[in-house]
Design a protein around this motif. Structure first.
Motif, PDB file in Angstrom:
ATOM      1  N   ALA A 150      46.808  45.146  47.047  1.00 50.33           N
ATOM      2  CA  ALA A 150      47.944  44.531  46.340  1.00 50.33           C
ATOM      3  C   ALA A 150      49.241  44.571  47.135  1.00 50.33           C
ATOM      4  CB  ALA A 150      48.144  45.202  44.988  1.00 50.33           C
ATOM      5  N   TYR A 151      49.305  45.385  48.183  1.00 49.99           N
ATOM      6  CA  TYR A 151      50.570  45.549  48.923  1.00 49.99           C
ATOM      7  C   TYR A 151      50.390  45.124  50.374  1.00 49.99           C
ATOM      8  CZ  TYR A 151      51.692  47.987  44.656  1.00 49.99           C
ATOM      9  OH  TYR A 151      51.900  48.265  43.335  1.00 49.99           O
ATOM     10  N   PRO A 152      50.631  43.867  50.673  1.00 51.61           N
ATOM     11  CA  PRO A 152      50.303  43.311  51.991  1.00 51.61           C
ATOM     12  C   PRO A 152      50.936  44.070  53.152  1.00 51.61           C
ATOM     13  CG  PRO A 152      51.395  41.642  50.591  1.00 51.61           C
ATOM     14  CD  PRO A 152      51.216  42.865  49.764  1.00 51.61           C
ATOM     15  N   ASP A 153      52.133  44.637  52.960  1.00 49.19           N
ATOM     16  CA  ASP A 153      52.805  45.300  54.079  1.00 49.19           C
ATOM     17  C   ASP A 153      52.185  46.652  54.411  1.00 49.19           C
ATOM     18  OD1 ASP A 153      54.447  43.140  53.915  1.00 49.19           O
ATOM     19  OD2 ASP A 153      56.121  44.184  52.957  1.00 49.19           O
ATOM     20  N   LYS A 154      51.420  47.218  53.454  1.00 55.29           N
ATOM     21  CA  LYS A 154      50.866  48.558  53.666  1.00 55.29           C
ATOM     22  C   LYS A 154      49.347  48.561  53.805  1.00 55.29           C
ATOM     23  CE  LYS A 154      54.236  50.228  50.391  1.00 55.29           C
ATOM     24  NZ  LYS A 154      54.250  50.550  48.977  1.00 55.29           N
ATOM     25  N   ALA A 155      48.700  47.430  53.538  1.00 52.89           N
ATOM     26  CA  ALA A 155      47.232  47.411  53.471  1.00 52.89           C
ATOM     27  C   ALA A 155      46.610  47.652  54.841  1.00 52.89           C
ATOM     28  CB  ALA A 155      46.759  46.076  52.912  1.00 52.89           C
ATOM     29  N   LYS A 156      45.417  48.276  54.820  1.00 54.82           N
ATOM     30  CA  LYS A 156      44.684  48.506  56.062  1.00 54.82           C
ATOM     31  C   LYS A 156      44.109  47.187  56.576  1.00 54.82           C
ATOM     32  CE  LYS A 156      42.983  52.971  54.501  1.00 54.82           C
ATOM     33  NZ  LYS A 156      41.929  53.204  53.501  1.00 54.82           N
ATOM     34  N   ALA A 157      43.978  47.112  57.880  1.00 54.67           N
ATOM     35  CA  ALA A 157      43.477  45.877  58.501  1.00 54.67           C
ATOM     36  C   ALA A 157      42.116  45.476  57.940  1.00 54.67           C
ATOM     37  CB  ALA A 157      43.395  46.054  60.010  1.00 54.67           C
ATOM     38  N   GLU A 158      41.266  46.474  57.665  1.00 54.60           N
ATOM     39  CA  GLU A 158      39.916  46.163  57.175  1.00 54.60           C
ATOM     40  C   GLU A 158      39.942  45.491  55.790  1.00 54.60           C
ATOM     41  OE1 GLU A 158      39.202  50.433  57.185  1.00 54.60           O
ATOM     42  OE2 GLU A 158      38.440  50.269  55.139  1.00 54.60           O
ATOM     43  N   ASN A 159      41.067  45.620  55.084  1.00 60.19           N
ATOM     44  CA  ASN A 159      41.157  45.029  53.741  1.00 60.19           C
ATOM     45  C   ASN A 159      41.915  43.700  53.703  1.00 60.19           C
ATOM     46  OD1 ASN A 159      39.716  47.086  52.502  1.00 60.19           O
ATOM     47  ND2 ASN A 159      41.555  48.380  52.323  1.00 60.19           N
ATOM     48  N   GLU A 160      42.201  43.135  54.879  1.00 61.83           N
ATOM     49  CA  GLU A 160      43.019  41.933  54.933  1.00 61.83           C
ATOM     50  C   GLU A 160      42.451  40.768  54.132  1.00 61.83           C
ATOM     51  OE1 GLU A 160      44.376  40.556  58.815  1.00 61.83           O
ATOM     52  OE2 GLU A 160      45.435  42.470  58.972  1.00 61.83           O
ATOM     53  N   GLY A 161      41.116  40.652  54.151  1.00 66.27           N
ATOM     54  CA  GLY A 161      40.485  39.588  53.359  1.00 66.27           C
ATOM     55  C   GLY A 161      40.792  39.775  51.883  1.00 66.27           C
ATOM     56  N   GLY A 162      40.723  41.022  51.433  1.00 64.68           N
ATOM     57  CA  GLY A 162      41.027  41.330  50.041  1.00 64.68           C
ATOM     58  C   GLY A 162      42.486  41.048  49.703  1.00 64.68           C
ATOM     59  N   VAL A 163      43.368  41.331  50.655  1.00 62.12           N
ATOM     60  CA  VAL A 163      44.796  41.080  50.454  1.00 62.12           C
ATOM     61  C   VAL A 163      45.049  39.584  50.247  1.00 62.12           C
ATOM     62  CG1 VAL A 163      47.067  41.132  51.580  1.00 62.12           C
ATOM     63  CG2 VAL A 163      45.576  43.126  51.702  1.00 62.12           C
ATOM     64  N   ARG A 164      44.434  38.795  51.099  1.00 59.24           N
ATOM     65  CA  ARG A 164      44.619  37.334  50.986  1.00 59.24           C
ATOM     66  C   ARG A 164      44.104  36.826  49.649  1.00 59.24           C
ATOM     67  NH1 ARG A 164      44.819  34.577  56.528  1.00 59.24           N
ATOM     68  NH2 ARG A 164      44.349  32.714  55.340  1.00 59.24           N
ATOM     69  N   PHE A 165      42.958  37.339  49.238  1.00 64.03           N
ATOM     70  CA  PHE A 165      42.396  36.947  47.941  1.00 64.03           C
ATOM     71  C   PHE A 165      43.354  37.332  46.816  1.00 64.03           C
ATOM     72  CE2 PHE A 165      40.178  38.959  44.291  1.00 64.03           C
ATOM     73  CZ  PHE A 165      39.761  37.805  43.646  1.00 64.03           C
ATOM     74  N   PHE A 166      43.874  38.528  46.897  1.00 68.32           N
ATOM     75  CA  PHE A 166      44.736  38.994  45.808  1.00 68.32           C
ATOM     76  C   PHE A 166      46.079  38.254  45.808  1.00 68.32           C
ATOM     77  CE2 PHE A 166      47.054  42.107  43.155  1.00 68.32           C
ATOM     78  CZ  PHE A 166      46.142  42.204  42.113  1.00 68.32           C
ATOM     79  N   ASN A 167      46.576  37.895  46.985  1.00 64.36           N
ATOM     80  CA  ASN A 167      47.789  37.058  47.041  1.00 64.36           C
ATOM     81  C   ASN A 167      47.561  35.736  46.311  1.00 64.36           C
ATOM     82  OD1 ASN A 167      49.244  38.908  48.539  1.00 64.36           O
ATOM     83  ND2 ASN A 167      48.907  37.884  50.514  1.00 64.36           N
ATOM     84  N   MET A 168      46.419  35.128  46.580  1.00 67.21           N
ATOM     85  CA  MET A 168      46.093  33.852  45.932  1.00 67.21           C
ATOM     86  C   MET A 168      46.013  34.037  44.420  1.00 67.21           C
ATOM     87  SD  MET A 168      42.627  31.548  46.444  1.00 67.21           S
ATOM     88  CE  MET A 168      41.534  32.711  45.645  1.00 67.21           C
ATOM     89  N   LEU A 169      45.344  35.110  44.009  1.00 69.71           N
ATOM     90  CA  LEU A 169      45.174  35.351  42.583  1.00 69.71           C
ATOM     91  C   LEU A 169      46.515  35.681  41.912  1.00 69.71           C
ATOM     92  CD1 LEU A 169      42.860  35.350  40.557  1.00 69.71           C
ATOM     93  CD2 LEU A 169      42.719  37.834  40.820  1.00 69.71           C
ATOM     94  N   ARG A 170      47.362  36.434  42.619  1.00 69.66           N
ATOM     95  CA  ARG A 170      48.683  36.759  42.075  1.00 69.66           C
ATOM     96  C   ARG A 170      49.495  35.478  41.871  1.00 69.66           C
ATOM     97  NH1 ARG A 170      50.602  39.150  46.077  1.00 69.66           N
ATOM     98  NH2 ARG A 170      49.975  41.310  45.704  1.00 69.66           N
ATOM     99  N   ASN A 171      49.459  34.595  42.892  1.00 69.62           N
ATOM    100  CA  ASN A 171      50.186  33.324  42.779  1.00 69.62           C
ATOM    101  C   ASN A 171      49.693  32.504  41.591  1.00 69.62           C
ATOM    102  OD1 ASN A 171      51.752  33.853  45.001  1.00 69.62           O
ATOM    103  ND2 ASN A 171      50.525  32.637  46.420  1.00 69.62           N
ATOM    104  N   LEU A 172      48.383  32.356  41.481  1.00 76.03           N
ATOM    105  CA  LEU A 172      47.827  31.534  40.399  1.00 76.03           C
ATOM    106  C   LEU A 172      48.124  32.150  39.033  1.00 76.03           C
ATOM    107  CD1 LEU A 172      44.405  30.522  41.987  1.00 76.03           C
ATOM    108  CD2 LEU A 172      46.154  28.923  41.174  1.00 76.03           C
ATOM    109  N   THR A 173      48.026  33.464  38.951  1.00 80.67           N
ATOM    110  CA  THR A 173      48.261  34.135  37.669  1.00 80.67           C
ATOM    111  C   THR A 173      49.727  34.024  37.256  1.00 80.67           C
ATOM    112  OG1 THR A 173      46.484  35.685  38.174  1.00 80.67           O
ATOM    113  CG2 THR A 173      47.997  36.319  36.419  1.00 80.67           C
ATOM    114  N   ALA A 174      50.618  34.268  38.215  1.00 78.20           N
ATOM    115  CA  ALA A 174      52.046  34.185  37.894  1.00 78.20           C
ATOM    116  C   ALA A 174      52.418  32.768  37.476  1.00 78.20           C
ATOM    117  CB  ALA A 174      52.875  34.627  39.102  1.00 78.20           C
ATOM    118  N   THR A 175      51.961  31.785  38.247  1.00 77.39           N
ATOM    119  CA  THR A 175      52.263  30.396  37.884  1.00 77.39           C
ATOM    120  C   THR A 175      51.671  30.046  36.523  1.00 77.39           C
ATOM    121  OG1 THR A 175      52.735  29.282  39.959  1.00 77.39           O
ATOM    122  CG2 THR A 175      51.404  28.082  38.434  1.00 77.39           C
ATOM    123  N   GLY A 176      50.427  30.427  36.318  1.00 82.55           N
ATOM    124  CA  GLY A 176      49.772  30.115  35.034  1.00 82.55           C
ATOM    125  C   GLY A 176      50.507  30.741  33.870  1.00 82.55           C
ATOM    126  N   PHE A 177      50.985  31.959  34.073  1.00 86.76           N
ATOM    127  CA  PHE A 177      51.667  32.645  32.981  1.00 86.76           C
ATOM    128  C   PHE A 177      53.043  32.038  32.716  1.00 86.76           C
ATOM    129  CE2 PHE A 177      54.544  35.870  31.296  1.00 86.76           C
ATOM    130  CZ  PHE A 177      53.862  36.222  30.137  1.00 86.76           C
TER     131      PHE A 177
END
Lengths: 238, 579
Positions: A148-175
């Motif tokens: 959830a925190y792109p500036d602190k995330a480990k490199a191995e979790n970068e794929g997860g970060v990108r996914f969660f960024n997308m989901l955060r954007n869609l959720t915030a916009t939808g809400f």
């Protein structure tokens, strides 16, 4: 069904009016009165063309998320936007339905979304030996904290970060584009108004003022009903 | 209702192709002179007062995509039906060329969704070659067009303020609305760096100009087309009123293929393909007026080949399609910390900016020619698709009461609260400038490709020059100065040479003009100074095609004024039996 058959079908309904030829001859008298006051009207097809109605219906009739994915989505969007003292949660605002539609409207979302949801299961299995839906709430949050925190995330979790960024954007916009979201923001526009500048107390708070040079130039809202007239130099006289 | 098939009584005095600003104005002026007029429009009828066409005052949740631009490029509620890419109506590009072509297929054309920015060209704008030696002067000057600008102001209505700036001529203005909060911040910042900021000039009725149209009720949604006609669009303000008063027949869903000519090479009418049955029909008239948009009119002329006009109608000079040019454009945005946690009130205002910066460096020594104006945006607008996004990079700008920044990204009640606090704190600006028209920037017929109506399509050749690139660089320097002076956090990096200094691709500003330019020399221009074709006396062009250069001003007000002027000339020439 081809496009013309579609059109024929739709023209038999209420959409037909004013859509084909508009003549000025006796067969098509212009009788509509022009309203000078806006109306809100019906919640309906929001001004779609016949082709757009068909396209929207086509997208709505398909389902992207599996039942399992949808359960995961419901959990995730409420982690991102939970209820608080101001407003309800993302699921209460119908965000998952909006995301379901967007998956078909912008197909580029599909693989990152499907893959991201499955990545959560892989991560969950690695960390806790079970799938994401089967672990506890605390364990889920531990996984989310990794991505959830792109500036602190480990490199191995970068794929997860990108996914969660997308989901955060869609959720915030939808809400925030839902009725619940408008309530949350306190958005009070999108209705007939008489704009007379920034309220005085707001001006004072920000240390700003309207330019006195334009005092007599700006619109006096009490004249909004009076037809404008000018002298030959372009000065308003009435 | 029936399809109008060619017959003896279906002969018109004038056929007008296209119902946008140019065609709409011509339909009004020509029909008021008693002429029998046919308006031929490629799209469907459109009237925002009708519930089934209305997108105004609809909340985002009426759209399943919450207003996203997947179907309509400027969002699901935008009034433009059409876009950069229209199914069955392709266009092509030459090698290394970039050009995007926006078309609205509907009554009123692109005037349904435009920004209503209604600026007069100034005295310098018609004679730029005299100043910088580049391009060409217009064959007419401000004094020729001024009386028509005056008439357009009074007929249609435009708000603004009298400023007495030489190259930004004043007009017959309605009162402008007071600025919004972010606009006052911009003004304050701009004052510090001596950048002029004045009330904007938009064709939106803050007061009525007649009994037929309503007055603005400040919903900020002019791009959705106004149900009470308080903004200018050609369909509601020109074509429909002309149909009520005069002898005007409107043909919708009718795609014009060519202008027909007789043995002498004079125009006799048009043929069009009906989108309803895909059959071709012919209409006859004494005069043909093209107002289909600069590129579409050029396309029709180039496709109208005959024995007398082997290279296309009006194209003996070979200049049809040449000198295609669009406005330059670049944008930048920032966050104004002073506008976080704002008090809520209805800030919608009119559709678009209440203030703008006219070009302020005329006749100054710069490393590029011509100039640009700056449009401003921001504030507590209605949330739409995209709202609340970008928190993975922007949340750090929200600070708590001790000044500690929030982490980027995140989730939960804290995120929700930060988005709420963020609402209305962004501010942005867009430079829109004048490019130098080039002979080598043009559209031509692509003989290898036809659209679904069997009509050969356009192929675009367009490259920006150093002039436009340097202008875009200057825009970004100015944007950073303005944002900096008002205390905003500037988002993004200043784009460098490898990003063409943030300059938008040609066509993206949707001000493409110049393809049938006017001039006194028939070997280097297509039209004379009344927009009459040099080599076809009963053919006229009333869209942006006639522009020799287009200033940093949005073209619509000049299209309207020139169309009015051309229409009066047509009436005069018909009376004198010259055509």
């Amino acid at each position: 069904m081809n496009r013309r058959e579609n059109l024929k079908l739709l023209f038999t309904g209420s959409l037909a009016s004013g859509f084909l030829f508009t003549g000025c001859g006796p067969e098509a008298p212009e009788t509509t009165e022009i309203p000078h006051n806006p109306t809100i009207g019906e919640f309906g097809s929001y001004g779609r063309t016949p082709e757009e109605i068909i396209y929207n219906e086509k997208l709505k009739s398909a389902t992207f998320f599996t039942e399992d994915e949808r359960k995961k989505l419901d959990v995730l969007v409420d982690i991102i936007i939970p209820a608080d003292e101001t407003s309800g949660s993302a699921t209460e605002a119908g965000v998952p339905d909006f995301i379901e539609f967007m998956m078909k409207d912008i197909p580029g979302y599909q693989t990152p979304m499907r893959g991201g949801l499955l990545w959560l299961d892989h991560k969950s299995d690695e960390m806790f030996g079970s799938k994401f839906l089967e672990i506890s709430e605390e364990q889920r949050i531990q996984i989310i904290d990794e991505i959830a925190y792109p500036d602190k995330a480990k490199a191995e979790n970068e794929g997860g970060v990108r996914f969660f960024n997308m989901l955060r954007n869609l959720t915030a916009t939808g809400f925030f584009t839902s009725e619940e979201g408008f309530k949350d923001l306190g958005y009070v526009g999108n209705r007939p108004n008489a704009w007379d500048g920034v309220p005085d107390e707001v001006l004072a708070k920000h240390g700003l003022q309207n330019d006195p040079k334009y005092k007599d130039v700006y619109l006096d809202i009490t004249t909004r009903g009076t037809i404008a007239q000018w002298d030959d130099e372009g000065n308003l006289i009435g | 209702m029936s399809i109008h098939i060619q017959s003896a009584e279906d002969s018109y005095d004038v056929i007008i192709v296209g119902s946008g600003a140019g065609g709409g104005m011509a339909s009004k002026i020509l029909s008021e002179a008693g002429l029998k007029v046919a308006v031929v429009e490629a799209g469907a009828d459109f009237d925002p007062a009708k519930e089934e066409h209305r997108t105004q005052l609809r909340p985002p949740w009426e759209s399943p995509r919450r207003g996203a631009g997947t179907v309509r490029p400027f969002g699901d509620f935008d009034a433009a039906i059409g876009g950069w890419d229209i199914e069955g109506e392709p266009y092509t590009r030459g090698q290394d060329s970039e050009f995007d072509w926006f078309r609205s297929r509907m009554l009123g054309g692109r005037t349904n969704h435009w920004g209503r920015i209604s600026l007069r060209f100034g005295p310098l704008d018609f004679k730029r070659k005299n100043l910088d030696g580049l391009g060409d002067n217009w064959p007419i000057g401000y004094e020729d067009v001024a009386p028509y600008y005056d008439k357009v102001d009074k007929l249609i209505g435009v708000f603004g303020s009298k400023e007495g700036i030489n190259n930004e001529p004043d007009g017959f203005f309605l009162p402008p609305p007071k600025p919004r909060l972010h606009e006052l911040h911009i003004k304050k910042g701009a004052d510090k760096i001596n950048l002029p900021v004045i009330p904007s000039r938009l064709s939106i009725l803050t007061r009525p100009v007649n009994n037929e149209r309503g007055t603005c009720f400040f919903c900020s949604q002019c791009n959705r087309a106004c149900q009470i006609y308080a903004d200018f669009s050609s369909g509601t303000c020109l074509v429909k009123p002309a149909m009520k008063k005069g002898k005007v027949d409107l043909f919708t869903m009718s795609m014009v293929r060519k202008v027909t000519t007789n043995e002498q090479g004079e125009a006799t009418g048009v043929t069009y393909i009906s989108k309803l049955d895909m059959q071709e029909y012919k209409l006859n008239a004494r005069v043909v007026v093209l107002g289909a948009s600069a590129c579409e009119s050029a396309r029709i002329m180039l496709n109208s080949k005959s024995k007398t006009h082997p290279d296309g109608l009006g194209n003996s000079s070979g200049h049809v399609g040449r000198y295609l040019h669009d406005s330059t454009g670049a944008d930048r945005m920032g966050i104004l910390p002073d506008m976080m946690d704002r008090q809520r009130y209805n800030e919608d205002g009119v559709g678009g900016m209440h203030i703008y910066t006219p070009w302020w460096l005329n006749e100054k020594n710069l490393d590029f020619a011509r100039g640009y104006h700056i449009e401003y945006w921001g504030g507590m607008g209605m949330p739409s698709y995209g709202f609340g996004g970008g928190m993975d990079t922007m949340r750090q700008y929200v600070k708590d009461e001790f000044g500690n920044p929030s982490p980027n990204g995140g989730y939960g009640q804290g995120l929700k609260k930060d988005i709420r606090r963020f609402f209305g704190s962004t501010v942005g600006m867009s430079g829109r400038g004048e490019s130098i028209p080039q002979y080598s920037n043009y559209c031509e017929i692509d003989n290898q490709v036809v659209d679904k109506f069997g009509i050969p399509v356009l192929k675009f050749h367009y490259k920006w020059t150093d002039q436009e690139l340097k202008q875009a660089r200057h825009m970004h320097e100015t944007f950073e100065e303005v944002l900096g002076s008002m205390g905003a956090i500037i988002l993004g990096n200043k784009p460098g040479a490898e990003q063409q200094y943030g300059l938008h691709k040609p066509g993206r500003i949707i001000h493409e003009v110049g393809t049938t330019r006017m001039g006194d020399d028939a070997s280097t221009s297509v039209l004379n100074k009344f927009s009459q074709a040099h080599d076809c006396k009963n053919l006229f062009v009333v869209d942006g095609g006639s522009f020799v250069s287009q200033a940093d001003k949005n073209p619509t007000w000049t299209i309207l004024a020139l169309s009015w002027r051309t229409s009066e000339y047509i009436i005069d020439q018909l009376n004198k039996k010259n055509i």
